[in-house]
Scaffold this active site. Structure first.
Site, mmCIF file in Angstrom:
data_model
loop_
_atom_site.group_PDB
_atom_site.id
_atom_site.type_symbol
_atom_site.label_atom_id
_atom_site.label_comp_id
_atom_site.label_asym_id
_atom_site.label_seq_id
_atom_site.Cartn_x
_atom_site.Cartn_y
_atom_site.Cartn_z
ATOM 1 N N ARG A 1 -4.811 12.080 73.856
ATOM 2 C CA ARG A 1 -4.287 10.930 72.963
ATOM 3 C C ARG A 1 -3.224 10.563 73.488
ATOM 4 O O ARG A 1 -2.556 10.951 74.050
ATOM 5 C CB ARG A 1 -4.377 11.125 71.432
ATOM 6 C CG ARG A 1 -3.674 12.711 71.017
ATOM 7 C CD ARG A 1 -2.725 12.598 69.844
ATOM 8 N NE ARG A 1 -1.860 11.887 69.962
ATOM 9 C CZ ARG A 1 -0.689 11.676 70.529
ATOM 10 N NH1 ARG A 1 -0.402 12.619 71.332
ATOM 11 N NH2 ARG A 1 0.257 10.539 70.612
ATOM 12 N N GLY A 2 -2.741 9.188 72.785
ATOM 13 C CA GLY A 2 -1.648 8.663 73.377
ATOM 14 C C GLY A 2 -2.094 7.419 74.397
ATOM 15 O O GLY A 2 -2.676 7.639 75.160
ATOM 16 N N ALA A 3 -1.739 6.165 73.954
ATOM 17 C CA ALA A 3 -2.271 5.144 74.666
ATOM 18 C C ALA A 3 -2.163 5.200 76.121
ATOM 19 O O ALA A 3 -3.130 5.190 76.983
ATOM 20 C CB ALA A 3 -1.622 3.806 74.247
ATOM 21 N N ASP B 1 0.030 0.950 70.932
ATOM 22 C CA ASP B 1 -1.227 0.856 71.307
ATOM 23 C C ASP B 1 -1.595 -0.445 71.948
ATOM 24 O O ASP B 1 -2.635 -0.320 72.839
ATOM 25 C CB ASP B 1 -2.245 1.356 70.491
ATOM 26 C CG ASP B 1 -2.013 2.745 70.000
ATOM 27 O OD1 ASP B 1 -0.964 3.155 69.357
ATOM 28 O OD2 ASP B 1 -2.691 3.671 70.611
ATOM 29 N N ASN C 1 0.220 -0.226 66.377
ATOM 30 C CA ASN C 1 0.632 1.082 66.722
ATOM 31 C C ASN C 1 0.087 2.040 65.572
ATOM 32 O O ASN C 1 -0.355 1.604 64.626
ATOM 33 C CB ASN C 1 2.122 1.237 66.966
ATOM 34 C CG ASN C 1 2.800 2.468 67.479
ATOM 35 O OD1 ASN C 1 1.917 3.082 68.339
ATOM 36 N ND2 ASN C 1 3.808 3.051 66.897
#
Lengths: 344, 344
Positions: free
Chosen positions: B44-46, B234, B244
């Site tokens: 995960r994490g943009a 995001d 976000n």
């Protein structure tokens, strides 16, 4: 719907730490177990703590001397002991001070008579709390329109009082009045009183409701899903500044920004007119482990991480649209209007 | 500190749902397992999603035909499939579109050559993400003073990018510069990325930090315990409006009210200039069970309670003090300044 019972000098309480999974009633036979039940939040909610503390004194009386000087000393110690359980909710102090006053006013009677007076006063505090909730709910419900979407925080219903509640009592009343409310429930971390207790009460009362994470409230307001916010209070200063569950101040700022009415619902006993402003209220700081573990489960963070756990926060009166009490609805200017209405 | 590895055409990832309890590395051998890892937030994490999705295409190539028409069809399907894993973070779309463009520009080459070009492009995206984080951190750290108390939300460090991070990368840089930051970490319900991942990263980097419940941030700001707020993003529209993690908008409103700088840190690839404003961004709504159970444990509310689970929210650009990018710091007026600096 009850959360404590006192019958034949015996005290029982619904252990709120076990909800919503289990409905476990426990017996409170000693002042120590009363203190522990309050400290560990097995019995919680500002008004309920007051009533329960008064009854905790009652179950202690048989263990007290019948010699007056010794009795007075034991009684005083018992009051101080119970007051040490939690610092923020003023109702605890208020109820115990009422017992103290009743004793002072009857100090010439026999100890046996005084013990009966204490029990009578505790029962009166209990009965008054029930009718207080009713009056408060009537005043509050008049502010709520049909089909209103109401956001609430923590738990303020029949688990937080000995009646139908404060903020949640208002919502129950609108339901009875056929106003068809929809409730958005802040889960209320760290101890999840919203998820565990408010969701359970609303489910029991068959009121349409949605659980949300505390950090979702702003998004809902932005998207015009919230018409009003009602919360309870643990202590209200003479200025109207209000101490309540952590997260309340956050909601008040959001309500101000989104132009949504922000109501505080609390009985007269929640006011502490000895304090001029919110900054004078002691904010309880609890163990960080309540943040690091959710309901006593595994750590949600590295074991070595430090957590801050402020149990309450302060909402300045300027952010409060109105304070709903059993004496009526109080609007700004608060200092003047509280002084006029609240007397104890 | 890495969260994915690609070596000899093999892809591995650190399963973030197991942190901080266990550091489990998993192999991603098929595009389906890549899709699942993104969908289930194991990766995960943009920015990291973008790099990982590009590599997920790479591990799929051996299963694709060597006949050009068939290959192009399979490649297109694979891109669309991965794009369906999560809707909000634009970096996923950006990285896959880069592969698509590389293929288009080389469509006359043999399929074997095209496959090599795809792998080369994915590795380039990866290398660029690492250097992007470095540049962004340099620009951001210049905004932070000595001994600053910084609040952050969700996770934006080496678990959210293939480099040192975005918002957290800025904080790491201030530590390297000897600025001695103190970090307050929003736990970030429902999935607790702050508690699980950010607290873990800060612990690994030996940075002084405190975990808080999301609803405590307002109280800390009121008590002047926070000097600045830095979050990731995001997707950022041409207007500067930012999607976000849920709770970001809440912080932005609080920062505005308390007059605290509110910074968004994101690489160029997080901008989506095809969208004029925030309202055009799709907000992912996830299963309410993520709210009703904390990390898959027991229900925290009655089983019948309905929960809302918006994974992201929208922060209007008017609440953002500055956007920290790898191209420099962007200040208002955003529409003009984003257009001047961001190009892809």
């Amino acid at each position: 719907m009850k959360s404590i019972k006192f019958k034949n000098k015996k005290l029982f309480y619904l252990d709120q730490t076990k909800l919503p999974g289990q409905e476990v009633w426990k017996s409170c036979k000693t002042i120590k177990s009363g203190w522990k039940a309050i400290k560990e939040l097995r019995v919680r909610g500002a008004p309920l703590i007051g009533v329960f503390a008064a009854y905790s004194i009652c179950v202690h009386l048989d263990k007290c001397s019948d010699k007056k000087a010794i009795f007075f000393n034991q009684f005083k110690k018992a009051l101080d002991y119970l007051k040490s359980a939690r610092p923020t909710a003023v109702n605890l102090f208020w109820a115990l001070d009422r017992l103290d006053k009743a004793v002072s006013e009857n100090k010439d009677k026999t100890v046996k008579q005084i013990k009966e007076i204490i029990i009578k006063e505790a029962k009166l505090i209990h009965r008054e709390d029930i009718s207080t909730c009713e009056k408060l709910a009537d005043f509050g419900a008049a502010l709520i329109k049909n089909n209103e979407n109401i956001l609430t925080h923590c738990n303020t219903g029949f688990l937080a009082t000995s009646g139908q509640g404060t903020a949640l009592g208002v919502i129950f009343k609108t339901k009875q009045q056929g106003k068809n409310p929809t409730v958005y429930i802040d889960e209320t971390r760290p101890l999840l009183q919203g998820a565990r207790l408010t969701a359970w009460e609303l489910s029991k009362k068959k009121i349409k409701s949605f659980l949300i994470t505390d950090n979702s409230a702003a998004f809902l307001m932005q998207n015009k899903m919230i018409d009003s916010i009602i919360v309870g209070a643990d202590r209200i200063a003479a200025s109207g500044d209000t101490a309540n569950k952590i997260g309340t101040y956050n909601l008040a700022v959001l309500a101000d920004y989104h132009n949504i009415p922000f109501y505080v619902a609390a009985p007269q006993s929640t006011f502490d007119l000895s304090l001029q402003k919110g900054e004078d209220i002691v904010i309880e700081k609890r163990d960080g482990v309540e943040v690091k573990k959710v309901l006593g489960g595994d750590f949600i963070c590295p074991a070595e991480t430090k957590a801050l756990n402020f149990a309450f926060d302060l909402t300045p009166s300027g952010l409060i649209t109105a304070i709903i009490t059993d004496k009526g609805v109080i609007y700004p200017p608060y200092k003047k209007n509280i002084k006029r209405l609240i007397k104890w």
